[in-house]
Write an enzyme that holds these catalytic residues in place. Structure first.
Site, short mmCIF file in Angstrom:
data_model
loop_
_atom_site.label_atom_id
_atom_site.label_comp_id
_atom_site.label_asym_id
_atom_site.label_seq_id
_atom_site.Cartn_x
_atom_site.Cartn_y
_atom_site.Cartn_z
N TYR A 154 0.84 -1.21 0.00
CA TYR A 154 0.00 0.00 0.00
C TYR A 154 0.87 1.26 0.00
CZ TYR A 154 -3.16 3.70 1.45
OH TYR A 154 -3.85 4.88 1.51
N LYS A 158 1.24 4.26 -2.95
CA LYS A 158 1.02 5.69 -2.72
C LYS A 158 2.29 6.50 -3.03
CE LYS A 158 -3.30 5.55 -1.85
NZ LYS A 158 -4.25 6.14 -2.79
#
Length: 266
Positions: A154, A158
Site C-alpha cells: 500500500y 502511494k
C-alpha cells in the site's frame, strides 16, 4: 435538475473520503458520475446526492479489473458527458508481513491504486488539455512519503501516485489543467476493515482524522489549483520530520506504529 453542466467523476464515491468529496461537489452544483463496485451503495448514495438538485449517474465497475477504467470512459462518452473534474479516490490496502500476505490480493491492490488511476487519467487528460480546462485530484497519502512495514505494498502504491502526480503536474504546467495530490493520514473510513488492520496500534490507539475534514482540505486545494495538500497539522508535522530523517529510521518508526497490539499488555 441542475442548470450547471459541469460534471465530476469520482471513483470510490460511495464511502469515506470519496463520498465526502461527492457531497461537496453536489453542494456546489456539480453533476456527478460516481463509480464503485456495489450497486446498492451506489443507488443509496445517488438518491441522497440528488437531493442537492444535481444529476447523479452511477456506474458499477470493479476497478480491480484492468479493462474497467476504459469501460467507465466509454460509458460516460456514450452518454455525451464531458468530465470537467476527475477524482481518483478508490484505493485499498492489505495488512500483514509481506512474506505472509496474499500476492493475488496485492496485485489487485496495485491494479486498483495505480492501474485504475493512471488509466483514467490517460483517458481524460488529453481531452482536458485540448480544452485547456480541467481538474484532476489524486488521493495520495502521507503513506507515499514513508516506507510502511506491515503495509509495504500500500505504501509503495502511494509513493508511486505521489511521484506520478508531481511528474504529470510538471509536464502540464500552464496548460489550464491543474493536477492536485491530497495526502491524508490515517482517516476514519472502511479502509482499515478492508485491509484487516483492526488489531494494529494505529487503529487501536485512535487519533484518526475525520473523512469530511480531509475531503474539505482536498476540495479546497483542488478548486484553488494547488499542487498538493497534506491534511491535518499532525500529518504535516510528521511529513516534515520524516523528510529530514533517514529512510531506514522512518521505516522502523512506522513499524512501531503499525505493528499488531500485544493483547497481553492490555
Amino acid at each position: 435538475m441542475s442548470t450547471n453542466q459541469k460534471y465530476a467523476l469520482i471513483t470510490g464515491g460511495t464511502s469515506g473520503i470519496g463520498y465526502e468529496l461527492a457531497k461537496l461537489f453536489a453542494k456546489d452544483q456539480y453533476n456527478l458520475v460516481i463509480v464503485a463496485r456495489n450497486e446498492a451503495e451506489l443507488s443509496k448514495t445517488a438518491t441522497e446526492l440528488k437531493q442537492q438538485g444535481v444529476e447523479v449517474i452511477t456506474i458499477a465497475k470493479d476497478l480491480f479489473k484492468r479493462e474497467a477504467p476504459a469501460e467507465v470512459y466509454d460509458e460516460v462518452k456514450a452518454k455525451g458527458i464531458q468530465i470537467d473534474v476527475l477524482v481518483n479516490d478508490a484505493g485499498q490496502g492489505q495488512y500483514g508481513l509481506f512474506s505472509e500476505t496474499d500476492i493475488n490480493r496485492e496485485l489487485d491492490i496495485i491494479q486498483l491504486n495505480i492501474g485504475a488511476t493512471i488509466s483514467l487519467i490517460k483517458c481524460y487528460l488529453p481531452e482536458m488539455l485540448a480544452r485547456k480546462d480541467g481538474k484532476i485530484l489524486n488521493l495520495s497519502s502521507i503513506a507515499g512519503k514513508t516506507p510502511g512495514p506491515y503495509q509495504s505494498v500500500y505504501h509503495g502504491t502511494k509513493a508511486f501516485i505521489q511521484s506520478f502526480t508531481e511528474a504529470i503536474r510538471s509536464e502540464n504546467k500552464g496548460s489550464g489543467v491543474t493536477i492536485t495530490a491530497l495526502l491524508p493520514g490515517a482517516t476514519e473510513t472502511d479502509f482499515f476493515n478492508k485491509a484487516e488492520m483492526q488489531d494494529s496500534k494505529i487503529v487501536q490507539e485512535g487519533g484518526m482524522s475525520n473523512a469530511a475534514d480531509v475531503a474539505k482540505d482536498g476540495y479546497e486545494a483542488l478548486m484553488s489549483g494547488d499542487d498538493m495538500v497534506i491534511s491535518g497539522f499532525k500529518n504535516k508535522a510528521m511529513v516534515g520530520m520524516t523528510s529530514v530523517t533517514p529512510d531506514h529510521l522512518v521505516a522502523d518508526m512506522m513499524k512501531k506504529q503499525q505493528e499488531p497490539v500485544d493483547k497481553s499488555e492490555k
